[in-house]
Enzyme design. Structure first.
Site, PDB file in Angstrom:
ATOM      1  N   LYS A  80      10.929  17.108  -6.319  1.00  0.00           N
ATOM      2  CA  LYS A  80      10.188  18.160  -6.574  1.00  0.00           C
ATOM      3  C   LYS A  80      10.551  20.067  -6.183  1.00  0.00           C
ATOM      4  CE  LYS A  80       6.043  15.524  -4.828  1.00  0.00           C
ATOM      5  NZ  LYS A  80       5.072  15.064  -4.253  1.00  0.00           N
ATOM      6  N   GLN A 101      12.859  -0.855  -0.021  1.00  0.00           N
ATOM      7  CA  GLN A 101      11.437  -2.310   1.053  1.00  0.00           C
ATOM      8  C   GLN A 101      12.381  -3.688   1.573  1.00  0.00           C
ATOM      9  OE1 GLN A 101       8.885  -0.984   1.800  1.00  0.00           O
ATOM     10  NE2 GLN A 101       8.579   0.774   0.854  1.00  0.00           N
ATOM     11  N   TRP A 148       8.933  -3.336   4.121  1.00  0.00           N
ATOM     12  CA  TRP A 148       8.120  -4.162   3.447  1.00  0.00           C
ATOM     13  C   TRP A 148       8.323  -5.834   3.193  1.00  0.00           C
ATOM     14  CZ3 TRP A 148       4.581  -5.631  -0.711  1.00  0.00           C
ATOM     15  CH2 TRP A 148       3.781  -5.834  -0.118  1.00  0.00           C
ATOM     16  N   PRO A 207       1.073  -1.603  -0.508  1.00  0.00           N
ATOM     17  CA  PRO A 207      -0.048  -0.064  -0.160  1.00  0.00           C
ATOM     18  C   PRO A 207       1.057   1.072  -0.276  1.00  0.00           C
ATOM     19  CG  PRO A 207       0.322  -1.234   2.182  1.00  0.00           C
ATOM     20  CD  PRO A 207       0.568  -2.217   1.683  1.00  0.00           C
ATOM     21  N   ASP A 210      -2.360   2.972   2.485  1.00  0.00           N
ATOM     22  CA  ASP A 210      -1.913   3.139   3.668  1.00  0.00           C
ATOM     23  C   ASP A 210      -2.130   4.487   4.300  1.00  0.00           C
ATOM     24  OD1 ASP A 210      -0.110   2.667   5.803  1.00  0.00           O
ATOM     25  OD2 ASP A 210       1.718   2.452   4.630  1.00  0.00           O
ATOM     26  N   TRP A 217       4.328   0.243   9.502  1.00  0.00           N
ATOM     27  CA  TRP A 217       4.686  -0.963   8.783  1.00  0.00           C
ATOM     28  C   TRP A 217       4.554  -1.815   9.729  1.00  0.00           C
ATOM     29  CZ3 TRP A 217       7.209  -0.136   4.877  1.00  0.00           C
ATOM     30  CH2 TRP A 217       7.899   1.150   4.385  1.00  0.00           C
ATOM     31  N   LYS A 255      19.375  12.212  -6.419  1.00  0.00           N
ATOM     32  CA  LYS A 255      17.652  12.002  -6.330  1.00  0.00           C
ATOM     33  C   LYS A 255      16.550  12.479  -7.066  1.00  0.00           C
ATOM     34  CE  LYS A 255      14.510  10.665  -1.647  1.00  0.00           C
ATOM     35  NZ  LYS A 255      15.114   9.961  -0.711  1.00  0.00           N
TER      36      LYS A 255
END
Length: 1184
Positions: free
Chosen positions: A631, A591, A595, A48, A87, A554, A628
C-alpha cells in the site's frame, strides 16, 4: 439484462451489476442451498481473515479458488454449506488501537484498564466487514455472511476452551521457557511463522570481543557477534569440540588470542585483503600452539560486565562449553552465550547447567530487557532504559574503554522484522504455555499422508519437512485482546485447573469476594474472567488464579472446525462427523506453516486424524515489478477499479488461468485482465451474438413462422463433419473437466476450457459462418444453429463455476429458446426451468460418434491453417487476397487423408486459395536436419557429447523422418549404440521447392510443411478487391448498428480505375462471392433512397478513389426499362410514389401508356434487382 444481444459490444461490468441485483431478487444463493437438501454433504472450511484491513489480490485469488470448487461441488450433486468467518483477535487489532491511542507499553494498557482497552479493540474489529462483503459479493462469490462465525463470540471462544481442556487432560499442555521471536513494539512474542513474514537486508555492527582466561590472563578467547546488545547478558562461550583451534600472537600488538584455525580471517582482516599473498602470514600473526576444541571445555574466563558476576554465578557460569552447532563457516569458531536471547544459547546453557530454569525458574535467566525491549536492572548507567537495538554503539564504546573490543565492522545480513509494526525483532526467552507437538510428531506425519494437496510437492516437501522437525508449539501470548487461556493455577504452579466450558466456569469459579458468577455472563474476555478464582482442590483457603496469557490467534483459527459449530455444545457428535474432516480447504502458500499446520496439529491431538481431505495451495500474487504488493509503494492497481473496468469474471479467469493455482507466483498486470476480456469473453459473447443474429435471420426466412427452439434430435443426427467434431470435442471436454476437478487440478481444467472456447469461436463459428447464414440451404443452417445452440448452452453450464456472471447472462438469454411447454413436471433445477444457471447440474460425458479420423483431421486442419497464415504473413500477402495454390507436405499419407473430403473445402476457404495440393513426397519438397540439444545431452553424456553431436549431424533424412514420427532412435556413438528420445534432438525441416514461387513454414517437429504460392495475377487481384469490398460493406453495417434483418441498398462509384482490375470489373467477375455474402452492389447512379452511411477509400490494387454508400431501399428499374424510359423526368416522381403491392404498374408518361411488371421491369429495391441479375451488367471482357 440491459444489453440487447444484437448490440455489437457488451459492457461486462455493468451487466455483472445487473446480475447481482437479479441474484438478490431471487435469493439465488440460499435457493441453491435449499434445492440441494437431501444431497450428500460437501464440507468446506473457510480460513478466517482479519477484518482490520481491506481485501487484496491474495484474498481475491483464494476466494475465487474456493468459490469455483464449491460451485462445482454444488453443480455435481452436493449440498455445500459456505460460511464466512472473521479472525477478530490478536496483534493486528491491538496494534491499530495502540497506534490510535498512542500507547507504547504494557503498563499503559494496565493503567487504562483491560476492559476499556478491549472495548476499543472490539469497536474496530469489524471496521471493514461491510467493505469485505461488498468486494466478495461483487466478485461473484457465494458465501453466507449472515450466518458467519467470529472468533470473539462466546460460542466460538467456549469451543476453543473445550479444545484446550481436552489437550490439557491428555497431558499435551505444559509451561516452559522458549526463546522466541519477539516484537518490542507490540510487546509480544511471535511464532516462527510470523517471524518469517518480513525479512529485510540490513547492515548491523559486528564485533570481535576478548575474554581473558582466568588462569592465563594474558591469553584471551575471542568471540564474534552481530548483536552487541546481548553481551551484558553473557554467561558462557561455546566451541566445537572437534574443530581445530590455534593460540596466536598478534604481531601488531603482541596480544595472544585463541581462535578457530579456519577463522583466522575474522580476527585478522588483512588476511581477506586483495593485497594479501601467501607467505605474508608471519607479518600478521605467529601460531604458538594448536589443539582441538575439546581441550578448551571447562576453562574459566573473566566476565565482560559485572551485571551478573556473583559468587553463585561464577560457580556454574563464565566458562567454555561445547556443541555441534558451532561451525567454522562464520565468526571466530567461538560463540558467546546469552541464554535469554538465543535458541541455541538457551538449549546449550540449560544442558550444561549454566542456568537451571527447573530449579530456579525465571530468575535463573539473565534477561535485563523489559517487555518493550529496553534495558532494565541489573544493567545500569547510561544503558538502563535504552532500547536494546539502539544500544550497540554505546556498548561498543564501553568495550573499547575496557580494552575488550578487538574489532568492530559493518555486517550485511537478512534480519526479521515485525510483520505488523515493521520494526526489528529480537529473540527473547519468555515463559509460555506449550502444546507438546513433538510427542505426536509421528501421528502428524502419518495423518499428512492421508491428505491430498495441489500441488503435491508442497505436501511432500515443504509441509512434510516442517512436520518432521515440528517443535512444541507456544500457544500463549502476553496480550489482552484474545481468548483467555482457561487455566487457573497456584502461585507455585503445582496446582492447575483447566476449565472447558461456561457451565464448568460457573461450577468451579467465583468472584474474589466469594460471590457467584452472574447468570447473565455473556463474554469470556479477560475483563470478564480475570477476577474469577478457583478454590484449591487440596488446600483449604487457597485460591487459584487465572494465568495472565491469552491464546495465540493461530490456536483459535486451528480450532475453527469445532468452534464454528459450537462443538460439542450445540452440535451433536453425529452432525459433527458429517462435517469433519473437511472435504476441501484452500489458502496461500504462506499458510503452510500457519493455518494448515495448526489445523493438522489440533485435529491430530484431538482425534488423531487430519482436519481436511483435499487442499489447494495457491502461490503469491506479486506486483508487476516482482515485488510484494505494498500500500505504501502503491505498486498495484486497486482491485475495485480493476473490477469496475473489466469485470469480475475477467479478473477471476485471469487469476485461475495462471501458474498461481499450483503454488507458483504471478506478477499481477492489469493488461492481463484486459487480455482475458478481449481474447476469451468478448469472442465468446460474439459467438453467442452471431448465433442470435442468424437464428433471427432463419426465423425471418422460415415460411412456417416458427421460432428457433432447441432440437436435440437434429443435433444427434447431424453428419456434418464440423458438427461431429465440435460435439465430440465438447464431450471430451466434459469428461476431462470432471476427471480433473475430482483431483482439484484447476491449472489443467481452466486452460482446457479456454482452449475449447477458442475452438468454438475461432474454428467452429468461423468455418461455419456462411453455413449458419444459410448459404448451404436453410435446413443445413438450422442444423448448424441447433448444434451451436447446444454447445453454447452446455458451455454456459460448464463455465458457471468459473465465470458465474457471464454464464448467468448467457443462460438467461438462451433459456428463452428452450421448449418450455411441459416445465410444470420438471424439477426446479432442470435446465430451462431453473431460474439460475447455478442451480443446474453439470452435464456428464456421453458417447461421441466422432471417430479418430475426424479428430485427427481437424487437428491437422488447424495446424495447416496456422502454418499457412504464418507463410502468408511472411510473404506480406493479406488474407483478403487469394492465392493460386497451397501445397501441404506430410510424410504420412494416412494423416493427409484426414483432410480429404469435407475438410478440404474449409482449408480452401480459410487460406483463401484456389487449390490445395496434398502430398507425402517429402523428399521432393522438404529437406530435414537435426542438431543435438547440447544442454540436455552434455549432462547425460559428458565427454561423449562431441562425438554424439557429430553422429546426430550426420544422420540421413530417412532416419530423421523416422525419429520425427516415433520420437526414438538408436545412434552409434564411439562404437556403442545409444538411445535418443524426443528432446535430445532438435529437428528442423526446410522447404526445398522453388522459393521464387513459394514461401513455406514448417511445424516445430518438422513433420508438416505448408507452402503458399506467391505468384499473383489480375484474376487473383480482382477476387481480392471483391473480398475487400464485402468486408467494407459489413463494417459500414456494423458502424451504422444495422441488425441482420435491416435491408439496405448498396451503391458504389469509382474514379480512375485500372482497366483490367477496376472495382466494377472485379465485382462482375466475382458475382458468386457477392451472392454468397448476400451483397448486391449497384452503380451509384441508380441511388434513390436516403443514404444512411458512406465511405471513401482507395481500393487495394483497384480504384484510387472508391465510394460506398448504404441507403434506404427504394424502387428501382431494371436496366432495360431504365434505358427505355431514359428521357422521362416524371418517372423519378412516379417511382418514389408508386404502390408495389400489385404485380403490375400501369400509367402514362407524356401521353404514352406504359406497363411495368414487378420483378421484371421494376423492383422494390436496387439490391433485389441486382440479386436477380437485373441490376448490374456482365463484364465487358472475359474474367480469366
Amino acid at each position: 439484462m440491459t444489453t440487447s444481444v444484437l448490440d455489437s459490444c457488451l459492457n461486462f461490468p455493468e451487466e455483472e451489476e445487473v446480475i447481482l441485483r437479479y441474484w438478490k431478487e431471487i435469493d439465488a444463493f440460499r435457493t441453491s442451498i435449499s434445492l440441494s437438501a437431501g444431497k450428500p454433504e460437501y464440507t468446506f472450511y473457510d480460513g478466517p481473515p482479519f477484518a482490520t484491513g481491506l481485501p487484496h489480490y491474495g484474498h481475491i485469488l483464494a476466494g475465487t479458488i474456493k468459490d469455483t470448487v464449491t460451485r462445482y461441488a454444488h453443480q455435481t450433486g452436493h449440498k455445500v454449506s459456505r460460511r464466512f468467518g472473521w479472525d477478530c483477535h490478536g496483534l493486528p487489532v491491538e496494534y491499530e488501537i495502540d497506534k490510535a491511542l498512542g500507547l507504547n507499553s504494557r503498563e499503559e494498557v494496565l493503567a487504562m484498564g483491560i476492559g476499556v482497552y478491549n472495548s476499543h479493540c472490539r469497536s474496530i474489529v469489524q471496521r471493514y466487514t461491510r467493505e469485505w462483503e461488498t468486494v466478495v459479493t461483487r466478485l461473484g462469490r457465494w458465501i453466507d455472511f449472515e450466518n458467519d462465525y467470529r472468533t470473539m463470540d462466546l460460542s466460538f471462544m467456549e469451543s476453543v476452551w473445550w479444545v484446550f481442556k481436552t489437550l490439557f487432560d491428555k497431558g499435551l499442555v505444559y509451561r516452559g521457557y522458549k526463546v522466541m521471536p519477539y516484537s518490542t513494539t507490540c510487546a509480544t512474542p511471535l511464532s516462527n511463522f510470523e517471524a518469517g513474514l518480513n525479512y529485510k537486508d540490513v547492515t548491523d555492527i559486528a564485533v570481535v570481543v576478548s575474554f581473558p582466561l582466568r588462569d592465563e590472563p594474558n591469553v584471551s578467547l575471542v568471540a564474534w557477534t552481530t548483536t552487541p546488545w546481548t553481551l551484558p547478558s553473557n554467561l558462557a562461550l561455546c566451541v566445537n569440540a572437534h574443530l581445530n583451534y590455534v593460540q596466536v600472537r598478534s604481531v601488531a600488538d603482541k596480544k595472544i588470542y585463541i581462535v578457530a584455525e579456519m577463522r583466522l580471517t575474522q580476527l585478522f582482516p588483512a588476511l581477506r585483503s586483495k593485497k594479501f599473498q601467501q607467505g605474508d602470514e608471519a607479518r600478521i600473526y605467529e601460531v604458538l600452539k594448536s589443539f582441538k576444541g575439546a581441550e578448551l571445555v571447562g576453562r574459566m574466563y573473566e566476565p565482560l560486565f559485572h551485571f551478573y558476576d556473583s559468587a553463585e554465578r561464577r560457580s556454574c557460569a563464565f566458562k567454555v562449553i561445547a556443541d555441534e552447532y558451532v561451525t567454522s563457516e562464520a565468526g571466530t569458531g567461538i560463540v558467546h552465550q546469552a541464554p535469554a536471547f538465543g535458541e541455541d544459547d538457551y538449549r546449550v546453557c540449560v544442558r550444561n547447567k549454566i542456568v537451571d530454569v527447573i530449579m530456579n525458574g525465571e530468575r535463573s535467566l539473565p534477561c535485563p530487557v523489559d517487555a518493550n525491549g529496553r534495558f532494565v536492572s541489573p544493567v545500569s548507567g547510561d544503558l538502563q532504559g535504552m532500547p536494546v537495538k539502539l544500544a550497540d554503539a554505546a556498548i561498543c564504546s564501553l568495550l573499547h574503554k575496557m580494552g575488550r573490543l578487538v574489532l568492530k565492522e559493518s555486517h550485511e545480513h537478512s534480519y526479521p522484522f515485525c510483520w505488523r509494526s515493521d520494526t526489528p525483532l529480537i529473540y527473547k526467552a519468555v515463559p509460555s504455555w506449550f502444546v507438546a507437538v513433538e510427542t505426536i510428531r509421528e501421528n502428524l506425519i502419518q495423518n499428512n499422508k492421508q491428505t491430498y494437496w495441489v500441488p503435491a510437492s508442497v505436501k511432500e516437501k515443504r509441509f512434510h519437512n516442517w512436520l518432521v522437525d515440528a517443535k512444541d508449539w507456544a500457544i500463549s501470548r502476553n496480550r489482552f485482546w484474545g481468548t483467555p487461556i482457561p487455566l487457573w493455577v497456584s502461585e507455585d504452579h503445582k496446582e492447575m485447573v483447566a476449565i472447558g466450558c461456561v457451565a464448568e466456569l460457573r461450577a468451579k469459579c467465583e468472584l474474589a469476594d466469594g460471590s457467584q458468577i452472574p447468570m447473565d455472563l455473556s463474554d469470556l474476555h479477560r475483563e470478564s474472567v480475570d477476577s474469577l478464582v478457583v478454590a484449591s482442590p487440596s488446600r483449604s483457603g487457597v485460591f487459584l488464579h487465572r494465568v495472565d496469557e491469552v491464546f495465540d490467534c493461530w490456536f483459535e483459527s486451528g480450532s475453527m472446525p469445532y468452534a464454528q459449530l459450537h462443538y460439542p455444545f450445540e452440535c451433536s457428535e453425529k452432525e459433527f462427523l458429517k462435517k469433519f474432516p473437511a472435504d476441501f480447504i484452500a489458502e496461500g502458500l504462506d499458510q503452510t506453516r500457519g493455518w494448515f499446520y495448526t489445523l493438522m496439529v489440533i485435529s491430530t491431538a484431538l482425534f488423531n486424524k487430519p482436519a481436511f481431505k483435499n487442499l489447494i495451495v495457491n502461490g503469491l500474487v506479486l506486483a508487476a515489478d516482482g515485488k510484494k504488493m505494498s500500500k505504501r509503494l502503491k505498486n498495484y492497481p486497486d482491485p475495485t477499479l480493476v473490477i469496475n473496468a473489466h469485470g469480475a469474471d475477467a479478473l477471476r479467469l485471469y487469476l485461475i488461468n495462471s501458474p498461481v493455482v499450483k503454488g507458483e507466483t504471478i506478477k499481477f498486470v492489469e493488461s492481463g485482465v484486459r487480455g482475458v476480456l478481449r481474447d476469451v469473453l468478448l469472442p465468446w459473447f460474439n459467438a453467442f451474438r452471431f448465433f442470435t443474429q442468424q437464428a433471427s435471420r432463419w426465423e425471418i426466412k422460415n415460411s412456417t413462422g416458427n421460432k428457433f427452439t432447441q432440437d436435440n434430435d437434429r443435433v444427434r443426427k447431424s453428419q456434418n463433419i464440423m458438427d461431429v467434431w465440435i460435439m465430440a470435442s465438447l464431450d471430451s471436454l466434459v469428461h476431462f473437466v470432471h476427471e480433473e476437478m475430482r483431483t482439484y487440478r484447476l491449472y489443467t481444467v481452466v486452460p482446457r476450457l479456454v482452449g475449447f472456447l477458442g475452438d468454438l469461436t475461432n474454428w467452429y463459428v468461423r468455418l461455419n459462418r456462411s453455413r449458419l447464414k444459410g448459404t448451404d440451404g436453410e435446413d443445413s443452417a438450422l442444423t448448424s444453429l441447433a448444434v451451436l445452440y447446444d454447445v453454447l448452452l452446455k458451455m454456459t453450464v460448464i463455465m458457471a463455476p468459473f465465470t458465474p456472471f457471464f454464464a448467468e447472462y448467457l443462460y438467461q438469454h438462451l433459456r428463452k429458446r428452450l421448449l418450455t411447454s411441459n416445465t410444470a413436471n420438471l424439477p426446479e433445477d432442470a435446465i430451462g426451468k431453473a431460474d439460475s444457471v447455478h442451480y443446474i447440474m453439470l452435464p456428464l460425458a456421453g458417447n461421441p460418434k466422432a471417430d479418430g479420423k475426424v479428430l485427427v483431421g481437424m487437428s491437422l486442419l488447424q495446424q495447416v491453417v496456422e502454418l499457412g497464415r504464418r507463410a502468408r504473413e511472411a510473404a506480406t500477402i493479406s488474407m483478403k487476397t487469394p492465392v493460386k495454390r497451397v501445397i501441404i507436405v506430410c510424410d504420412s499419407a494416412l494423416t493427409l487423408d484426414g483432410l480429404r473430403g469435407e475438410l478440404e473445402s474449409y482449408v480452401l476457404e480459410e487460406l483463401n486459395t484456389w487449390e490445395i495440393v496434398l502430398t507425402s513426397d517429402v523428399e521432393t519438397w522438404c529437406s530435414i536436419s537435426a542438431l543435438p540439444n547440447l544442454p540436455i545431452l552434455a549432462k547425460r553424456l559428458g565427454k561423449q557429447v562431441r562425438s554424439a553431436a557429430d553422429a546426430i549431424k550426420g544422420l540421413d533424412s530417412a532416419s530423421l523422418r523416422s525419429f520425427s514420427r516415433t520420437g526414438s532412435i538408436m545412434i552409434c556413438v564411439d562404437g556403442k549404440l545409444l538411445h535418443f528420445s524426443k528432446g535430445d534432438l532438435i529437428v528442423k525441416s526446410a522447404f526445398s521447392g522453388d522459393s521464387t514461387r513459394y514461401i513455406a513454414t514448417s511445424s516445430s517437429d518438422g513433420g508438416l510443411t505448408v507452402a503458399v504460392c506467391t505468384v499473383q495475377d489480375d484474376a487473383l487481384r480482382r477476387q481480392g478487391i471483391t473480398r475487400d469490398f464485402c468486408n467494407r460493406v459489413n463494417k459500414l453495417r456494423k458502424k451504422r448498428k444495422l441488425n441482420i434483418a435491416d435491408q439496405v441498398d448498396i451503391f458504389y462509384a469509382e474514379s480512375a480505375p485500372l482497366d483490367n482490375i477496376s472495382t466494377t470489373r472485379a465485382l462482375a467477375c466475382n458475382s458468386n462471392l457477392l451472392n454468397r455474402a448476400r451483397i448486391y452492389p449497384v452503380d451509384f447512379s441508380s441511388c434513390r433512397g436516403q443514404i444512411l452511411i458512406s465511405d471513401k477509400y482507395a481500393s487495394p490494387g483497384g480504384s484510387n478513389n472508391l465510394s460506398i454508400a448504404l441507403a434506404v431501399p427504394a424502387p428501382s428499374l431494371a436496366p432495360a426499362a431504365k434505358k427505355k424510359f431514359a428521357g422521362y423526368v416524371a418517372l423519378e416522381t412516379l417511382l418514389a410514389t408508386c404502390d408495389l403491392s400489385n404485380s403490375k404498374i400501369h400509367g402514362s408518361l407524356e401521353n404514352n401508356p406504359f406497363e411495368l411488371k414487378l420483378g421484371i421491369d421494376i423492383f422494390p429495391s436496387a439490391s433485389s434487382a441486382r440479386s436477380l441479375g437485373k441490376g448490374i451488367l456482365a463484364p465487358s471482357k472475359p474474367c480469366a
